[in-house]
Scaffold this active site. Structure first.
Site, PDB file in Angstrom:
ATOM      1  N   GLN A 131      41.326  58.375  42.191  1.00 31.75           N
ATOM      2  CA  GLN A 131      41.801  57.530  43.284  1.00 31.75           C
ATOM      3  C   GLN A 131      43.169  58.003  43.744  1.00 31.75           C
ATOM      4  O   GLN A 131      44.090  58.178  42.936  1.00 31.75           O
ATOM      5  CB  GLN A 131      41.885  56.070  42.831  1.00 31.75           C
ATOM      6  CG  GLN A 131      42.514  55.120  43.831  1.00 31.75           C
ATOM      7  CD  GLN A 131      43.994  54.918  43.612  1.00 31.75           C
ATOM      8  OE1 GLN A 131      44.507  55.125  42.507  1.00 31.75           O
ATOM      9  NE2 GLN A 131      44.705  54.512  44.646  1.00 31.75           N
ATOM     10  N   HIS A 282      40.650  44.956  47.485  1.00 31.62           N
ATOM     11  CA  HIS A 282      41.569  45.251  46.386  1.00 31.62           C
ATOM     12  C   HIS A 282      41.581  44.112  45.352  1.00 31.62           C
ATOM     13  O   HIS A 282      42.605  43.804  44.754  1.00 31.62           O
ATOM     14  CB  HIS A 282      42.983  45.497  46.915  1.00 31.62           C
ATOM     15  CG  HIS A 282      43.708  46.613  46.214  1.00 31.62           C
ATOM     16  ND1 HIS A 282      43.615  47.925  46.609  1.00 31.62           N
ATOM     17  CD2 HIS A 282      44.518  46.622  45.125  1.00 31.62           C
ATOM     18  CE1 HIS A 282      44.352  48.685  45.819  1.00 31.62           C
ATOM     19  NE2 HIS A 282      44.904  47.908  44.903  1.00 31.62           N
ATOM     20  N   GLY A 336      36.877  46.322  38.169  1.00 35.10           N
ATOM     21  CA  GLY A 336      38.227  46.585  37.695  1.00 35.10           C
ATOM     22  C   GLY A 336      38.617  45.641  36.587  1.00 35.10           C
ATOM     23  O   GLY A 336      38.729  46.020  35.426  1.00 35.10           O
ATOM     24  N   ARG A 337      38.789  44.363  36.931  1.00 37.19           N
ATOM     25  CA  ARG A 337      39.256  43.394  35.937  1.00 37.19           C
ATOM     26  C   ARG A 337      38.286  43.243  34.764  1.00 37.19           C
ATOM     27  O   ARG A 337      38.714  43.132  33.615  1.00 37.19           O
ATOM     28  CB  ARG A 337      39.483  42.033  36.594  1.00 37.19           C
ATOM     29  CG  ARG A 337      40.698  41.959  37.517  1.00 37.19           C
ATOM     30  CD  ARG A 337      40.877  40.533  38.008  1.00 37.19           C
ATOM     31  NE  ARG A 337      42.014  40.370  38.886  1.00 37.19           N
ATOM     32  CZ  ARG A 337      41.986  40.471  40.203  1.00 37.19           C
ATOM     33  NH1 ARG A 337      40.828  40.790  40.792  1.00 37.19           N
ATOM     34  NH2 ARG A 337      43.059  40.269  40.937  1.00 37.19           N
TER      35      ARG A 337
END
Length: 394
Positions: A131, A282, A336-337
């Site tokens: 990224q 995001h 992600g989390r």
């Protein structure tokens, strides 16, 4: 690890992470921005979609395997870039990458990672994505692109939705910012978490000193307690379509844009030769009024069709969320989390636990809805109210 044995879902892993991490680190991972509307809305949008059980279908041969960019993966899920992994666990990015390789799913390394791409490529090389946050001095971005290319990374993901620093007020209250200068409150909180201090911060001290952003270009690869002057040189408000044209010319592999929320932007990206579009807000961490990505996904997927691969990011916590996203046109989701909670709770084992939980939930949802293969998942599994052709809460 004993703590992982009592974690039966991602929310249990979140609680284990909360207990282990200092408050400032946990809230940096867990929270979003301003009033946290987007964070809550991401989950609410998934939860309002209802599915219908299909009866008397032989699903004994079902599989979560699918193909992404021409190669097989074990389930339509990839690890999203998370800059805080190295504070959740010592070299947490490497732990995540190893878990992803074991699970046969892609792993995305963040520009702000505390483990170098060279080490990731040596020790956890399955399907690696990088990224990129675009630097104001574009030559610095080109250096990172060359590094990723030389280390065999499969894909380059350009983040497009962080053109200005987000308004995360809790970071200021917690004394958590870069350059990192711990307040007395944060220091006291660290002392209340001796296991984290001993296994993360102290371990860095004994090896490299203070953690560093290992993928920053020279001369900005410095300890997080010093100010390398990155705030100004990382300004991204000049990022534009001409940059995408240059990145396409410089990057021979898969090129994706992360943070695409509009069908017209998606179509424009296709015209610039982009291979993948990640519908993302995001994780609700930037613009608090952002629409939920699962709500934006259908229009983008319909507009793009087969011209590019559409992926989804933000809000995924359950395997059923993946099924819903696939039905609405995503070929894969990024988490992600969810996996970061697992990493914080138990390193590679915790990250693997998160992936296994989500895979099991997806498998069960496929069985309930009568789907043997990922390509059988469609909006046919959705329940919609009689007075509307659109999905509604019931």
């Amino acid at each position: 690890m004993a703590a992982l044995d009592t974690c039966y879902n991602v929310f249990d892993l979140r609680e284990a992470a909360r207990r282990r991490l200092p408050k400032a680190v946990f809230e940096f991972v867990d929270r979003s921005t301003e009033d946290e509307l987007a964070l809550r809305n991401n989950r609410a949008a998934f939860e309002k979609i209802k599915l219908m059980h299909r009866a008397l279908v032989d699903v004994s041969g079902r599989t979560t395997k699918t193909t992404l960019f021409g190669r097989e993966i074990a389930l339509p899920m990839a690890i999203a870039p998370t800059g805080a992994a190295g504070l959740c666990w010592h070299e947490g990015e490497l732990e995540l990458a190893r878990a992803a390789a074991r699970a046969k799913i892609p792993f995305t390394l963040a520009t702000g990672a505390m483990t170098s791409m060279e080490k990731i490529a040596r020790e956890a090389n399955f399907r690696l994505w990088f990224q990129l946050y675009v630097w104001k001095q574009r030559e610095l971005s080109y250096q990172l692109i060359d590094r990723a290319k030389n280390n065999g990374f499969e894909a380059l993901i350009v983040t497009t939705d962080t053109i200005v620093p987000p308004n995360r007020e809790y970071n200021a209250r917690n004394g958590f910012s870069l350059p990192f200068h711990p307040t007395w409150r944060f220091t006291a909180d660290i002392m209340r978490h001796p296991t984290w201090f001993a296994t993360v911060l102290l371990k860095y001290f004994r090896t490299i000193g203070m953690p560093r952003m290992e993928n920053y270009p020279d001369p900005y690869r410095r300890p997080i307690t010093t100010d390398p002057g990155t705030r100004e040189v990382m300004r991204q408000d000049s990022l534009n379509w001409d940059d995408i044209r240059i990145f396409r010319d410089k990057w021979p592999g898969i090129l994706m844009l992360k943070g695409i929320n509009r069908a017209d932007d998606a179509l424009k990206a296709v015209g610039y030769g982009v291979d993948g579009l990640i519908v993302s807000n995001h994780g609700g961490r930037n613009m608090d009024s952002a629409a939920a990505t699962i709500d934006m996904l259908p229009d983008i997927a319909e507009a793009v069709g087969n011209k590019a691969t559409v992926l989804l990011d933000s809000g995924v916590r359950r395997g059923s969320d993946i099924v819903k996203a696939v039905a609405l046109g995503a070929k894969c989701v990024l988490t992600g989390r969810a996996t970061l909670y697992g990493t914080a709770a138990g390193g590679e084992a915790g990250a693997s636990k998160a992936v296994d939980i989500i895979r099991t939930e997806m498998d069960k949802t496929m069985a309930y809805t009568g789907c043997n293969r990922v390509d059988e998942i469609s909006t046919d599994i959705f329940f919609a109210s009689r007075d509307s052709n659109r999905l509604m809460a019931v």
